[in-house]
Design a protein around this motif. Structure first.
Motif: not given
Length: 345
Positions: A30-49, A51-58
């Motif tokens: 998903s190009v759109e999802y990749d752009r969102i994660l890139t903008a947020s600076g997310f790379t990896s997670a050590s816990s479920v909390a 991980l990057p969330w999306l606002p449901v309104r999106l």
């Protein structure tokens, strides 16, 4: 076999691995999802909390899917009341899996056999089998888990007393399933059964859809259960929390009532609305829901617009977190399925 088996620590470990893989998959599809994660600076997670969330309104503003157009099998829409709706894209695999997991969740309280079923709605809700509202999708999805269906409302939306009497005469002496959105159950099943002496004591009620109109009538969840038992004999009552944006995943009320529980393939996080940190037991905040079911669209980690509170961890009817929904975030759009119902003219 129950899907309420994992303690919180075991669940967190398994979900971290599965949700991390899903995040990578959706990012690459998903190009759109990749752009969102890139903008947020997310790379990896050590816990479920982490991980990057999306606002449901999106999902009301963007087309978010991880499958090509020619693999779209079904499009579901949410029940927003302002004209904005979420669109959820399912391929055949995702649609089949959400049905299977929903069935496994419900079997915990219904058992393995399909029961005779009352649907507290009108058959007219099922019009377009490719594109459903959240209410229509909920009715159709639940209908597959019952048999010998009776519709509690006639085509005009009025209570069908004769249909209910006929069903109970045939099936009322053994366990049967009832499904409906909360407000409709109160208005068009409870009140009709109370006023006409209908015996629902062998019923198992699964209901959802918001409490706003019932709160206005001074009907709390506890009062809802009490009155159903006192006036109709119905004692097996299970509320659930779910949304079209994570179709197939429901958080089910335990047998003793009061709290909602997470199936093994899902979890909930309560976040402080100011700091976004996890809230401890007893501290209210915004509800984040996670599920491994959304494989055709990046809806696996969602921040809702609902307020909730953790009631406990590994200390209830079933293992894992148990929680309560407190209501909508102030100024958030009303989205309860039952609250969008209108009386027939």
């Amino acid at each position: 076999m129950s899907v309420f088996t994992m303690d919180a620590a075991t669940r967190s470990s398994l979900l971290l691995e599965e949700l991390s893989s899903l995040t990578d998959f959706h990012r690459s599809h998903s190009v759109e999802y990749d752009r969102i994660l890139t903008a947020s600076g997310f790379t990896s997670a050590s816990s479920v909390a982490d991980l990057p969330w999306l606002p449901v309104r999106l999902f009301k503003n963007l087309t978010l899917k991880s499958i090509p157009d020619d693999e779209v099998f079904k499009v579901l829409t949410s029940s927003g009341t302002t004209g904005e709706v979420s669109k959820i894209y399912l391929d055949k695999h995702a649609a089949a899996e959400q049905t299977r997991r929903l069935g496994a969740t419900l079997q915990t309280v219904l058992g393995p056999s399909r029961l005779p079923m009352i649907l507290v709605d009108s058959k007219g809700i099922l019009k377009d089998r490719r594109s459903f509202s959240a209410r229509g999708a909920g009715v159709l999805g639940m209908a597959t888990f019952g048999r010998d269906h009776a519709w509690a409302l006639d085509p005009s939306g009025a209570p069908d007393l004769e249909a209910l009497r006929g069903f109970l005469a045939k099936h009322g002496d053994k366990p049967f399933l009832i499904f409906g959105f909360t407000y409709l159950v109160w208005l068009h099943l409870y009140e009709v059964a109370r006023d006409n002496g209908l015996d629902l004591s062998n019923g198992i009620l699964i209901h959802s859809g918001g409490w706003k109109k019932l709160v206005d009538q001074a009907v709390s969840p506890a009062e809802f259960r009490r009155r159903l038992q006192a006036d109709t004999g119905l004692t097996h009552v299970h509320n659930y929390y779910g949304m079209v944006e994570q179709i197939g995943t429901i958080f089910l009320e335990g047998p003793s009532g009061g709290s909602l529980y997470c199936p093994d393939f899902a979890d909930v996080i309560i976040r402080n609305p100011t700091t976004w940190e996890e809230q401890p037991v007893g501290e209210p905040g915004l509800i984040e829901v996670v599920s491994t079911l959304p494989t055709s669209y990046p809806g696996h980690i969602l921040l809702t617009e609902d307020l909730g509170v953790l009631d406990g961890i590994d200390d209830g009817d079933w293992p894992g977190k148990r929680f309560s929904v407190l209501g909508r975030l102030p100024r958030a759009e009303a989205r309860g399925c039952s609250d969008t119902y209108r009386e027939a003219a």
